[in-house]
Design an enzyme around this catalytic site. Sequence first.
Site: not given
Length: 626
Positions: A281, A512
């Site tokens: 990630h 985000h």
Amino acid sequence: MSQESQHGKWTLSDSDDDDNIVPPTPPKKPNLKPGPERKATAATPVLKPKPPKAKPEPVPEHNVKPEPPIKTEKVSAPPMGSEARQAAHLRQSNPVKYENSSSPAVKRKRETDEGGWDLSSSDDDEAASSAPKIKPKQPSSRSPARKKAEDKRPPSPHGASYYKEEPSDFFEANLSAMNGTYRFYLNKVSGIEKRFNTGALHIKDILSPMFGTLKESVQFNYCFDIPWMVKQYPPEFRDKPVIIVHGEKRESKARLIQQAQPYSHIRFCQAKLDIAFGTHHTKMMLLWYEEGFRVVILTSNMIQADWYQKTQGLWMSPLYSRLPEGSPETAGESPTHFKRDLLEYLRAYRAPELAEWIERIKEHDLSETRIYLIGSTPGRFLGRDMEKWGHLKLRKLLSEHTCLVQNAGQWPVIGQFSSIGSMGLDKTKWLAAEFQRTLMTLGTAGSSSSSPDTPMLLVYPSVDNVRTSLEGYPAGGSLPYSIQTAQKQLWLHSYFHRWKAETSGRSNAMPHIKTYMRVSPDFSQLAWFLVTSANLSKAAWGALEKSNTQMMIRSYELGVLYLPSAFNVSTFPVEKNIFPVSSSSTGFPVPFDLPPHRYSGKDRPWIWNIPYTQAPDTHGNIWVPS
């Protein structure tokens, strides 16, 4: 077992494990024809709604059964990534228009509004995928210049009028307007006032020649659209060597490699994910120039949609110069030990593809760095290694490099994120026992500067935030909080606050970005600030095991921590007006409004895999995930 709540009546599964992680199901072909309702199987969670009320609330309830999908034109295959992004892709390709309550379609829906809803079982920590490849229907009378401009944007099913024309300088950063004190920047957002993009950066700005003459680069990320990524490099750098660090496996890895076939200058480095359900990630760029070396740590995936109408953040390092030949490895270290920690993070990949970059970093002077690196790497860690990664690394730094403040117990902790993992049946399972304790650490000896009344505020978009956003309901594809996870932790929702960012002009650009901070009771001062790729999950931050003698982390994550001591101040003042940016500003640019606003009685947290049909979004559509 059933449970009543503000979200309707849910049927819960028999499993109440606090870390019950379900692997994502394979992508399904969209069912574009109306047909009989599918029967639930033993592996299919079922949402049992209440009978419909005569006068439904204006805010969509989470117990509405979706209308059978409308028959539409054939669409392309869904993109790689989680089911939330695939649902957003499908709805952008085939938007379902809102109809008022008197319409026959809505009447038919209500008449058949009984039974369960076949839900997906995905509990992904983040919805990220390649940008949609659908080409929308376009008016026949487009000029070549307009067509060229539209081709640079994510396809829209709403027609050419959906997009606003960008000014000629949209992709050009003004260095004089950038605040170099903190080197923390928001991204440029399309469709907002120009002043709210002053001092913000687009990926084309980051890779432009104004920051250096690029020789090679490394792109670490969760999701890639390689053809789009290549186009973000200026033409003169477009064939320079690039390494892509990813965590894809099997079919998704094959698709990624297929994307890169036309580009001989691209190589791959696969991150090792030895613990189930972990992800790569981390989002970072390593940029090697003729003039030196630079690091960029960010929150955006390497896909077009993440740089268009979402709120993202990044830290850009200074340009690091080369050390004199023969300098020891310890040379060029910063007071924050950034060089040591970056090298240790890269070594954790155990990847020969990164060996040359590790040597390059050793040869550069990183002493100007004023932030601390907070990384997560997969593994189970014992002893001192427990404090190298995840939330225990954050706890260690807050313990060693912050000072107690007056009335510290009254200083709230704020967490802001775009996805939520499973945290257990109550707050004592992980949130309060581990993570909140870390966030409330201030001062020496690891003292937790908290009290029973210390507020913890969690900022996560509500349904109405998503509905009224620039993207409308499809923005929820990047906010993959699932019904399966939500129904097991209703206690968490009492912490939630709405996304509101009027001072940055980004209230309608869904976040985000992920940020965590400790703020004064009047919200004017920061004790510390962190921007990171890590969402609110144990997979990202780690969880203690074996009577707190072992730390287990599933995923790779990376962020930067701002501590006042590294800037020779006691606290950071909060910048009241982020834009337009001033190079002389001393305030810290928090990307959303303080104080946060608690959910009202009608607010609901966005949950991606249930329908919202009672109110249209900004494009006149409803949300019916498939």
